[in-house]
Design an enzyme around this catalytic site. Structure first.
Site, PDB file in Angstrom:
ATOM      1  N   ASN A 186       4.983 -92.643  40.196  1.00 37.84           N
ATOM      2  CA  ASN A 186       6.366 -92.711  40.689  1.00 37.84           C
ATOM      3  C   ASN A 186       6.472 -93.033  42.182  1.00 37.84           C
ATOM      4  OD1 ASN A 186       9.366 -91.845  40.425  1.00 37.84           O
ATOM      5  ND2 ASN A 186       8.582 -90.474  42.016  1.00 37.84           N
TER       6      ASN A 186
ATOM      7  N   TYR B 282       9.626-105.677  47.094  1.00 39.86           N
ATOM      8  CA  TYR B 282       9.903-104.575  46.159  1.00 39.86           C
ATOM      9  C   TYR B 282      10.001-105.086  44.718  1.00 39.86           C
ATOM     10  CZ  TYR B 282      12.293-100.476  44.183  1.00 39.86           C
ATOM     11  OH  TYR B 282      12.646 -99.388  43.419  1.00 39.86           O
TER      12      TYR B 282
ATOM     13  N   LYS C 194       7.587-104.274  41.491  1.00 41.81           N
ATOM     14  CA  LYS C 194       8.063-103.680  40.236  1.00 41.81           C
ATOM     15  C   LYS C 194       7.770-104.619  39.054  1.00 41.81           C
ATOM     16  CE  LYS C 194       9.562 -99.784  41.959  1.00 41.81           C
ATOM     17  NZ  LYS C 194       8.913 -98.501  41.657  1.00 41.81           N
TER      18      LYS C 194
END
Ligand code: NAD
Length: 249
Positions: A92, A156, A160
């Protein structure tokens, strides 16, 4: 108790965001958990919070920077030494700095990839050693932008998207060990990450675009993290599950 006696590591769980909420929900479902933060002070604060909020929790708090292999190895070693097994890994830890791509340096890009994507890779590789014999569940925190993209978030979104790739490849490769790999892709969750990146107007606009009319709380997410960690989802692997109030579909 859906996670009774399971042992879970949750990276990026030292702040008050998604990771900590997942850690608490796992404790409430009977799991033994490891909360981790990259900063000593945050990790100590999270330890104190957990002791107050869940006095009966069986847990460890360990400082872990997922960019450092020695921290990652130590995390798994300490967890195994304490409980003799590791059933669940929640990858996470993440950062989401926003910058126009034309101003983004190589080191800006590398840092985000190193924490979000490489961190997931490093922790997963280490987890396999401990899960290989008895199986396990690996849950990655992705993002809807990993598929749909977002301006000013080239690094980012790439990180992901990499997590989505890791999810599919690892699910295919590790199924033979009964290790399941899934990703939860949140939309907008009202944590410090969003408060630091989005002004009120942006949040209002996103709320209007969301069929359920608001951003998520961390509590809105934990049910799916519990489900994917538990034996309820024993035949679920390789999936990417959006939790975004219908923002993208
Ligand atoms: P957050 O900032 O509270 O959590 C991020 C966590 O990652 C923190 O605990 C931080 O200490 C940790 N971290 C940062 N660098 C690290 C490193 N080098 N090593 C180890 N840990 C490190 O924000 P959050 O919203 O709870 O984010 C958690 C995850 O959810 C992230 O992966 C984020 O990308 C993802 N996510 C958040 C949203 C959202 O809207 N908040 C949406 C989609 C995905």
């Amino acid at each position: 108790m859906r996670l009774k006696d399971k042992v879970a590591i949750i990276t990026g769980s030292s702040t008050t965001g998604i990771g900590y909420a997942v850690a608490k929900s796992y404790v409430n479902e009977g799991a033994k958990v490891v909360i981790c933060g990259s900063k000593e002070e945050d990790t100590l604060n999270a330890k104190k919070r957990m002791e107050t909020e869940c006095p009966n929790a069986d847990f460890l708090a360990i400082k872990v920077d997922v960019t450092k292999i020695e921290d990652v190895e130590n995390l798994f070693k300490k967890t195994y030494e304490k409980w003799g097994k590791i059933d669940i890994l929640v990858n996470n830890a993440g950062i989401a700095p926003a910058k126009p791509i034309e101003n983004m340096s190589d080191s800006d890009f590398e840092l985000v990839m190193n924490i979000n994507a490489f961190g997931t890779f490093r922790c997963t590789r280490e987890a396999i050693k401990y899960m290989k014999e008895n199986g396990g569940s690996i849950i990655n925190t992705g993002s809807i932008v990993g598929i749909y993209g977002s301006p000013h978030q080239a690094a980012y979104t790439a990180s992901k998207a990499a997590i989505n790739g890791l999810t599919k490849s690892n699910a295919k490769e590790l199924g033979k060990y009964k290790i399941r790999v899934n990703t939860i892709a949140p939309g907008v969750v009202m944590t410090d990450m969003v408060k630091d990146n989005c002004d009120d107007t942006t949040i209002q606009r996103l709320n209007m675009m969301t069929p359920l009319g608001r951003g998520a709380t961390t509590e809105d997410l934990v049910g799916m993290y519990i489900h994917l960690a538990s034996d309820e989802s024993v035949f679920t692997t390789g999936t990417i599950i959006n939790i975004d109030g219908g923002l993208v579909m």
